[in-house]
Scaffold this active site. Structure first.
Site, PDB file in Angstrom:
ATOM      1  N   ASP A 115       0.914  -1.171  -0.075  1.00  0.00           N
ATOM      2  CA  ASP A 115       0.081  -0.052  -0.163  1.00  0.00           C
ATOM      3  C   ASP A 115       0.889   1.306  -0.088  1.00  0.00           C
ATOM      4  OD1 ASP A 115      -2.285   1.739   0.192  1.00  0.00           O
ATOM      5  OD2 ASP A 115      -3.038   0.698   1.948  1.00  0.00           O
ATOM      6  N   GLU A 149      -2.843   0.259  -4.037  1.00  0.00           N
ATOM      7  CA  GLU A 149      -3.077  -0.988  -3.272  1.00  0.00           C
ATOM      8  C   GLU A 149      -2.574  -2.257  -4.025  1.00  0.00           C
ATOM      9  OE1 GLU A 149      -5.984  -2.676   0.185  1.00  0.00           O
ATOM     10  OE2 GLU A 149      -6.613  -1.215  -1.370  1.00  0.00           O
TER      11      GLU A 149
END
Length: 405
Positions: free
Chosen positions: A11, A106
């Site tokens: 992330d 992500e």
């Protein structure tokens, strides 16, 4: 099967803010707010420095400025963030055999079997360093046996760090964390847990699954499994061809420009609604036209990630104008959105005020309740029926009334 996997969740930390700091180093270390810049604007993202003042995503910009008057407000730029997102995707694509782009910032990576050759933690640590080196963006990761534990681990690793949850330690790792750390436990579910006196994941772990299912239905069973570190969801190979499309063939070939424009607008509007319903964004628009002699032409254009009518419809109409030859009868037209990723709400918040976002939400609510064509632009009234394939269910949509799936 579950305990033999090596799944990574990566992330990008405060992604929008990090992109802006690469473009302007004066923003480093300062409280930064990204979103609409007027008082009617909304915070799409904020730096860690701003969060210490109690500011969070989706907060009205006016309130955020009151909480932190020295904050620097930057209008979001989806084009810039799309480019940075693609740069990170390119590095990951070159480095691993199987990855899933879950959203613009992500990723999930399946390294199962790779530990025999390299050691998974070493491999993903080197990948993380390469992303930081080549893109300049801070990134965190969690490594474990499944998606859920890895995603939660990434949250604990932030900012700009990494965590490896060793096989067999999933439950003790999750145990002390608050229940809203579990993916799919939103605000409403969290409040329900708090009302029941359930604050820590440990409490869910100690409950029988049947009790969770009784209180929270099918979701309760899934939450119980996630709380216990159980998740067999596979990493699904990301492909830029993943798409949603719609086509319209005419009973009689036509050169009626007004009719064509109306139908194309209705098709695009309906397809964009399907994006928002599935919480998806598109980064590529394709238009297709077939003439009465069966000659077929297509043209596509990359766009910043979006699920907004006012950003996408003009692109569709521009492609139509480029391809349309006035002297020929038109047999069929089609619209396709590809390069789909999860997400939508934050990107929409770059608009300067809530009006347009609230309008989309209201229209979508009406369509969910009364059917896809319950609310539409006047220009699209010509289109009496619109066929489409729905990638979020893998099947054609049901007949009216249409419900949220």
């Amino acid at each position: 099967m579950n305990d033999k996997r090596n799944i990574v969740h990566m992330d990008l930390d405060t992604f929008f803010v990090s992109c802006e700091r690469l473009l302007d180093s004066k923003l480093i270390g300062k409280p930064v707010l990204i979103g609409g810049t007027s008082d009617r604007g909304v915070v799409a993202s904020c730096s860690y420095e701003a969060r210490t003042f109690g500011i969070h995503s989706a907060m009205p910009m006016k309130l955020a400025r009151q909480l932190c008057p020295e904050a620097i407000v930057v209008r979001g730029n989806a084009g810039i963030y799309s480019k940075f997102s693609d740069n990170v995707t390119d590095v990951i694509k070159e480095s691993v055999p199987l990855y899933e782009k879950a959203s613009v910032d992500e990723f999930y990576i399946d390294l199962t079997g790779m530990d025999k050759f390299f050691g998974c933690e070493k491999l993903v640590s080197e990948l993380r360093q390469r992303i930081i080196r080549e893109t300049g963006l801070p990134i965190s990761f969690g490594l474990s046996v499944n998606k859920t534990v890895s995603k939660i681990a990434t949250g604990e690793a932030k900012p700009n760090n990494q965590i490896h949850i060793l096989k067999g330690t999933e439950k003790p790792f999750l145990s002390p964390l608050p229940v809203n750390k579990i993916p799919m436990v939103g605000e409403v579910t969290y409040r329900a847990f708090c009302d029941l006196g359930i604050k820590q994941i440990k409490t869910i772990q100690e409950m029988p699954m049947e009790m969770m299912a009784k209180v929270f239905g099918k979701n309760g069973q899934t939450i119980w499994q996630k709380a216990n570190g159980i998740d067999n969801t596979p990493v699904q190979q990301y492909t830029e061809r993943k798409s949603i499309s719609t086509e319209r063939s005419f009973d009689r070939d036509t050169t009626d420009v007004k009719k064509l424009e109306g139908i194309i607008i209705a098709m695009a509007e309906n397809l964009i609604f399907q994006l928002r319903r599935g919480n998806k964004l598109t980064a590529c628009v394709t238009f297709k036209i077939r003439y009465s002699d069966f000659q077929t032409y297509t043209m596509q254009q990359k766009i910043p990630y979006s699920s907004a009518d006012h950003k996408i419809i003009p692109v569709v109409m521009e492609l139509f104008k480029k391809l349309y030859q006035r002297r020929l009868l038109v047999r069929m037209v089609g619209v396709r959105f590809s390069h789909l990723v999860e997400g939508g709400f934050q990107i929409d918040l770059f608009d300067d005020n809530e009006k347009i976002i609230n309008l989309y939400h209201a229209m979508d609510k009406m369509r969910d309740r009364y059917g896809d064509r319950a609310v539409m632009r006047a220009a699209g009234m010509e289109a009496k029926s619109i066929g489409r394939w729905n990638p979020f269910t893998g099947a054609p949509p049901p007949l009216l009334p249409n419900r949220r799936r």
